[in-house]
Each structure stands twice: as C-alpha cells, then as structure tokens.
Design an enzyme around this catalytic site. Structure first.
Site: not given
Ligand SMILES: Cc1cc2nc3c(=O)[nH]c(=O)nc-3n(C[C@H](O)[C@H](O)[C@H](O)COP(=O)(O)OP(=O)(O)OC[C@H]3O[C@@H](n4cnc5c(N)ncnc54)[C@H](O)[C@@H]3O)c2cc1C
Length: 839
Positions: A225, A256, A534, A547
């Site tokens: 950068h 910037y 489930y 889940d």
C-alpha cells in the site's frame, strides 16, 4: 530485557498492535506465564504498525468489522491515545453518492452516529484546502479518529507486565514451532526454546511463515500500500497537533489525504496490486527503513499524484512542497478480505490473530483472548474464523489471485452479491456440463460453481407474466434476475431440480459417535436409524454456532450435512468435541458425495418413475432418510426441504452424479420439471417459509428463543450451551425474529426500489429500534416472495414491535419505505400449515 523463560502458558509472537493487545487481554482475563516475543526492537519492531497512517473510519458495511472497530475506538480512548478529527468520504460520481447513501444505512443499522451527507460547499468549510468543484458530495463521520498505535501497544504491554503476567523478550526471532500429534508443544527461537502448548501468531505479514513452521496455514499475502508524506505545507505551518483537519478519503480515486503535523499524507489503493512472498521480506539489517517499508516504486504513484493535485491543488500544486517520505508499505490481504482469527484447524493450541488493521486491532485482540479463555468471544467472530477455508482456498495461487482482485476494491463500491472473477472453476459438480448446456449463471460458494439461475428458463417469464417483478434500479437488479422468481413459481406449480453439491458433508462414526453428536447438537440425536435431525449448534453462551442436519445412518454413524460456506468451521467444531479416548472420528465426505435437490408438487411422481421403493407419505414420511434404488443407483434419500415443498435430497457418490441428474431430468421433463438455482433455494423459497440462515438470521449474538426455534422440550443430555439455553427459555426474549412485507417500493424519484439486506428497520418516523440488549433492528435477509406477491424482509424486532400488523419502515439508500410485520415468530408466510412438505 528479560531472559527467555524455558516454559510458558502461552507464547504470543509479535509486538505490533495485535500482539500487544492479545498479551494485554490475556492478562486481563487471568492468564499468567505469558511470553511475548518479537524479532525487532521495542517499541517499534519494524512491522506494519510502525508506519500505519493510524486513522479509523468506523462505518463499514460489515456488522462484525464495525463492532470490532467501535470496540477498538473505545479501548484507544481509554488508553488516551485517540484524537477525534472527523473524516469525509468524498464522491466524484453519482454512483459513489449512491454508495454513500448506502453507507448512511449501514451507519444506522450498526448504530454509528452522528453521520451525515454533506454538500461540496459544506466539505469546503471543513477542509478549506479542497477544490470542491471536482466533487459532488460526501459522507461526513465526525467520529473518524487518529490513534497512536505504537503508544497504545506499549501501554497495553506495560499493563500486562506490571500485573506480573507477561514477560516480553524483544530482538528474538521465532525459528520453529514444535507440534506433535496435531498439538503445539514448543517454540524455538534464536535465544533458546520454550515449552508451551499454546501459541498466538500475531506476526502480521510474516504470519504464514510462522504457521508453516507448525504444519498449519495462515492464508494471507503481504501486499503493498503506497503512501507518501509531502511538506512542509505552508497552510499547516502553525499546526499545533498532528491532526487538526478531517481526513479525506477520495473514494473514486481509491486514495486518502490526511494532514500529519506540517505535512500531508497521501495514500493509495489504486495502483497495480504488488504482492510479495512473506519469505522475501527483508530482514531488519537488510532494510533501509524497516522490513515493511519497502522501496517506493514511483511509477505506480504517478496517476495518484494527478488525482491528489485535482483535489488539493493548493497543497499538491505548490512547488515549495516536497516529498518527505515515500514507501511501499506492507499490509496483509486475505482471499475474502476478512481477518484470520481463531485456532488453526490443523494444529490444536495454535491460534491466529492475523490480517488485522490498526482500526480493529484492540477489538480483535480482546475477542481472540476471550475465545481462548471462554471458548467464544463477546463480539461474534465467526465470519473471520480461520477454520472457514477449504484446502483449495488456501493455496498460494488462490490467495494471491483473490488478494490481487480485492486490493483495488479497498475503497470500491462492492455490491452485496458481487462475484469474484479470478480463481473460478476450481470445484465443479458432476452436473456442471449439464448446467452449462442449460445456460446456468454461476455464482461461487466455498469454491464451487453453483447455478444461481438458468438463462434457459427465460420462457418462464412469459408463462408467469404479471407475477414476476422486474427491478428498475440497476443496483437492485445487479447480480439478480427476474428468472429466479419465475423458477420459484414453476417449482411451486410443478417441480425443480437443484444442484446442492456445495454442501459440506462429514460422518461422525464409532462407538463414541452418539455421545459426540449429542454434545454438539441442541436437539435429541438418540433417535431411530433413518431419522433426519435439523438442529441448532450452540456456543457456550447459547448463541448460534451453526444450524445443520444430521442423518442417523446406523447406530454408530451420523452423517452431518451443512452449508458450504461454514462447513469447514463446523467440521472443526465437531472434531474439537470428539471423545478423548478415540472412540469416534470425523470423516470428511464433501468431495466424495454430490447432492441433487428435487422439490415441488410433482416431485413424488418424478421419483416414483425412477424407483420402485415406497415413497408414499406413509412409506417415506417427512424427516426420514434411507437408501433407495433409483435410476439403477443406490441413492441416499432424505425427505426434508429448505424451500417449503414436497421433495427429497438425493445423495450419490460423485462419479454417479451425472447419471442421477440425467435420470431425474428425463423423468421429470414430462412433469414440467425445470432446473432452478440457488436464488430460489437460498432466498425466495427459504424466505417464504421463514427459514433462518446461518450468517444472516443466526449468529453468536442471537439465541434460539429469539430466533423462534425453541420448539419441543430440551433434551436431558448435556450439550454445549445447554445451561444458557435453559436460562434463555425462562426469560422473555429481548428480540423476536419477524417476517415483514414492503408496502410501497416507490422512491422519491418514482423508481421502485428493492432492499437487498442489512438495512435499518425503523419506526415510521425514522427512529431506530433498539432491543433490551442494545442491538438495533436491521434486515437480516431480503428477497422476493413470488408466491405471496411481496418483497420479504426478515429482522429481529424488540417484542413491543414484534406484533403482526405493526407498521414500521425500512431505510434504503437514504429513503424510508413503509413495511408491515407479517409474521412474528417462525410461522411461514407461505403455506403456514406446512401441508406441502408433509403431503
Ligand atoms: C502504509 C500503510 C498505512 C496504513 N494505515 C493504516 C491506517 O491508517 N489505519 C489502519 O487501521 N491500518 C492501517 N494500515 C494497516 C496496519 O498497519 C496493519 O494492518 C497493522 O499494523 C498490523 O498489525 P499487526 O500487529 O498484525 O502486525 P505488525 O505490526 O506487522 O506486527 C507483527 C510483528 O511480528 C513480528 N514478527 C514477525 N515474525 C516474527 C518471528 N519469526 N519472530 C518474532 N517476531 C516476529 C514482527 O517483527 C512485527 O513486529 C496501514 C498499512 C500500511 C502499509
């Protein structure tokens, strides 16, 4: 400096902002015998922290990153190293203004206030040296701040040292990390060895090298950068502080500009991606400045200087202002832009705290320390879990191609549905050739190419004319097609075939398998063979860890099927809970099995044409699985549905997949079978049934009661999160998961707009909704409900608003749209009695 201890409870590698934070938070949480090592001198050992521009913009579209940043801001404030200066993201284009309006929504969803949209004239007042004629507006965040990250690190380190918990040894390089039987045993350094079973790698751009020493992987790449500091600037001649003006982000130029004392720092994410191999980073002795301040490649900055000149001609155009400092600074990039946090899946006791910026450093440090201490952090870090990657996503080639593609998106306008262009076609299901013939539009999931919709279904648009909405606004229609809604309606009328091969599939087997799944799963797993369960999987605090579904295939074999995106983290969680005595194992089958989904009212007719097995409702009830012979193949068949229609998931070994697909296709065509994509499976079908999705409705910060999933009695057997879950059942939920419908889509310009998710849900006059735990209501998922003719939103609402018929509003692109609560709780808006899936 202290001598090197021979043993430690934990060794933290790195004394940048992250390592210092982790050492401090471990000590605060009661850890002792902490040893922190850095190969460089203190307080600035030569890592990225030493040359960061150190500014913090709090608003991000990611809830996790915003929460971590806000927590870091709080910590920096407490340390007294933070200066609030404000910041403005300026827009040169109308497209960017739209993006800034979207930022307003994210700020409101995550509770970052005040923020405002400002005109060029207002920006000029705040930043008098800007040429306001090149911009058309901006997004002002007064909370933008600059911190002294080196000082913060020193204070955190010193606090831990003063408590007696921490020994810091600088100028010592870690040369090896010992691991035996998949567990950390020691750390070797240039000053001797340390026995330990826990290591935290907070080594910034060097982290992959450290992980490799132990046989693990931290998939990041060092990337340049560019940043320069110009000055002295006459306007800043009398500057009394390092920062006195708001920081400007010139978003469309990917740059910037910030005042830094008498100078102006100009940074760029616009240049070509310049990636390095971590092994090539020079040593401290070889470096002119520091190892992470590489020689400036001027050619890469030429265009940026022109952009800086356009925006700030008074300063950049002043010939008396010279370049004081210019570097190719190194920072870490990952394949998906998120940090790499948590215990590595390869080696127990080896933790990663990598790919973290100054802005979220202390928040991440606290989270990782809590995770190590309590088994979960307060701020949910599951999106950044290092266990999320599949092996094919950890190769150097993949990391580099995605990092290169992602670099220029640092300030980019990234659509929530945006797909990667590089490193595609890595994982292909056995149906892929057929899908291409059907003109599938592929999206990527966990490295797999998955049809999102099929262009060949275009004629369905005519068939369902009048019931399929078009989206007028380009943004709303990007990465979307009305064909999805037509596929949905054809599935509801007839049947659809889906490619679900991206599922992550693994078996838990052995005499200890039942005990393992009982410990991990919330629901009862001691069920007859052939049942499908489930179940939520909980964190110790009773939030969602996952889940998923579990099929009991025999007494000692449980097959777990879970979403591709989170599958590897789920597999680690099960592996972490295997019994110590070795009586159960986890076997990954993801690349061995493929899955066809077949749903719709004609599904039984189609399957019965392929199989003589009894698949009647009585012979094969809902939530059952068994092997049947279909199309001459042994097919593991599971009767469940995520789209709310009659049908099955059909599993075969991957080499038999093409045959299965062809057989279903040929048998199904006379019944009107169509191919349908994940747009139906993951969004429209799911939302009409109110099914919650992990990473959207379900995460560590909401519980089962709030999600409306606390049906049935709690099993007697112990499971992770049980105590917490019992407590949650006893009290009223702080929030209730609801399904809302959008009443009017018309924007002020007359164009109908369709929310995409993550927007704030507010009162009709725009006030945010806050629950008793301080969480704001926002849209967790959004999408069409073609069968109910509405655009559907899911959101957690405080109980006083979670009433059917309650009128609220949703903010989208800085405008407010009326919505109504259609369902409070888990009753589906479509087919509320579930007659279809049980027919
Ligand atoms: C030019 C530039 C400007 C930036 N500006 C900002 C900004 O404004 N805001 C922001 O939020 N972020 C900014 N960043 C990003 C930020 O600097 C980094 O993300 C952050 O500092 C990383 O901190 P860290 O503690 O993970 O790593 P580092 O600070 O690099 O620390 C890692 C440490 O590990 C040590 N180490 C490595 N290998 C070994 C070994 N084998 N043995 C012992 N020690 C070892 C190193 O010596 C080093 O001290 C900027 C980055 C660059 C390049």
């Amino acid at each position: 400096m202290s001598p090197l201890p021979g043993s430690a409870r934990v060794v933290v590698v790195g004394a940048g902002i992250v390592g210092n934070g982790v050492a401090c938070h471990l000590a605060r949480l009661g850890w002792t015998d902490i040893v922190q090592l850095d190969k460089g001198p203190l307080p600035n050992p030569g890592g990225s922290t030493g040359h960061a521009s150190n500014f913090i913009y709090p608003v991000d579209h990611s809830r996790e990153m915003t929460a971590l940043t806000l927590d870091s801001v709080r910590q920096y404030k407490e340390l007294g190293v933070l200066t609030e200066c404000g910041g403005i993201e300026v827009a040169r284009t109308e497209e960017r203004m739209e993006e800034l309006r979207r930022r307003m929504a994210s700020a409101k969803s995550w509770g970052v206030e005040p923020v405002s949209l400002v005109t060029p004239a207002e920006i000029k007042e705040l930043v008098p040296f800007i040429d306001e004629s090149v911009i058309i507006g901006g997004f002002h965040s007064p909370g933008v701040a600059v911190v002294d990250s080196l000082r913060a690190g020193t204070l955190m380190r010193e606090e831990a040292q003063a408590s007696g918990a921490l020994t810091v040894v600088a100028n010592v390089e870690v040369t090896a990390i010992g691991a035996e039987r998949g567990r950390v045993t020691s750390v070797s350094t240039t000053a001797g060895d340390i026995e330990t079973d826990t290591v935290v790698i907070a080594a910034g751009v060097w982290s992959p090298l450290l992980a490799r020493m132990a046989g693990a992987s931290i998939p990041l790449t060092p990337a340049v950068h560019q940043m320069i500091d110009i000055g002295p600037v006459p306007r800043f001649e009398n500057a009394k502080a390092a920062i006195e003006y708001p920081i400007v982000r010139d978003m469309d130029a990917n740059m910037y500009e910030r005042q830094d004392g008498r100078g102006l720092e100009v940074g760029s994410y616009a240049h070509r991606p310049i990636l390095h191999d971590p092994a090539e980073i020079p040593s401290i002795e070889e470096s002119a400045l520091s190892p992470t301040e590489m020689p400036f490649t001027e050619d890469d900055f030429v265009e940026q200087m022109e952009h800086a000149l356009e925006l700030m001609p008074e300063i950049v155009g002043d010939e008396s202002v010279g370049v004081k400092y210019a570097i190719n600074g190194l920072l870490s990039l990952t394949p998906d832009g998120l940090p790499l946090l948590g215990e590595t899946p390869e080696v127990r006791g080896l933790w990663s705290a990598a790919a973290v910026w100054v802005k979220e450093g202390p928040g991440v440090a606290r989270g990782v320390a809590e995770w190590m201490t309590h088994g979960e952090p307060e701020i949910d870090l599951q999106a950044s879990d290092i266990a999320r990657f599949y092996p094919c996503q950890k190769t150097v080639a993949h990391v580099r191609s995605r990092a290169a593609e992602g670099f220029n998106k640092t300030y980019g306008i990234v659509h929530p549905g945006e797909q990667w262009e590089t490193s595609r076609g890595i994982r292909l299901s056995p149906f892929h050739a057929r899908e291409r013939e059907l003109d599938a539009v592929f999206f990527e999931a966990a490295g797999w190419e998955r049809p999102h919709w099929y262009a060949s279904n275009e004629p369905l648009l005519e068939e369902y004319d009048g019931r399929v909405n078009r989206r007028e606004a380009e943004w709303d229609a990007r990465w979307w097609s009305p064909i999805i809604n037509a596929e949905h309606l054809a599935m509801r009328d007839r049947a659809a075939i889906f490619d679900l091969t991206a599922f992550c599939i693994f078996d838990v087997i052995g005499p200890g398998a039942l005990a393992t799944v009982q410990r991990v799963a919330m629901r009862q797993c001691d069920v007859p063979v052939g049942r499908v369960i489930y179940t939520p999987v909980l964190t110790p605090r009773g939030g969602f860890r996952s889940d998923l579904t579990i099929m009991r295939l025999d007494h000692e074999t449980f097959r777990v099927v879970t979403g591709g995106a989170h599958g590897m983290a789920d597999m680690k969680w099960f592996a972490d809970h295997l019994p110590e005595d070795g009586t159960a194992q986890v076997h990954d089958l993801t690349s061995a099995w493929c899955t066809v989904g077949l749903w719709g009212p004609r599904a039984r007719d189609i399957l019965s044409g392929l199989s003589s097995a009894d698949i009647s409702n009585e012979g094969f009830p809902f939530a059952r699985c068994r092997e049947i012979e279909a199309a001459g193949l042994p097919v593991l068949t599971s009767r469940i549905s995520y789209v709310g229609d009659l049908g099955w998931e059909l599993y075969v070994p991957i080499e038999q997949g093409a045959r299965l697909w062809d057989a279903v296709w040929e048998e199904g065509r006379p019944h009107g079978l169509i191919p349908a994509g994940i747009g139906v499976y993951g969004t429209t079908g799911r939302l009409e049934k109110g099914y919650r999705a992990f990473g959207f409705e379900l995460d560590g910060e909401y519980d089962v009661v709030e999600a409306g999933m606390a049906w049935g009695k709690v099993k007697d057997e112990d499971f992770v999160g049980r105590e917490a879950h019992l407590r949650q059942r006893e009290s009223d939920p702080a929030a209730v998961m609801c399904t809302l419908t959008v009443d009017d889509h018309t924007s002020m310009s007359g164009v109908a707009r369709y929310m995409l998710g993550r927007e704030p849900v507010v009162t009709p006059d725009g006030a945010p909704l806050l629950d008793a735990k301080g969480r704001r209501s926002f849209v967790t998922s959004a999408g069409a409900g073609p069968s109910v003719g509405k655009h559907l939103l899911m959101a957690y609402l405080p109980p006083e608003h979670a009433r059917e018929g309650e009128r609220l509003a949703v903010e989208y692109m800085h405008e407010r749209y009326p919505v109504t609560v259609a369902v409070a709780g888990s009753t589906p808006i479509f087919d509320p009695e579930n007659t279809r899936i049980r027919s």
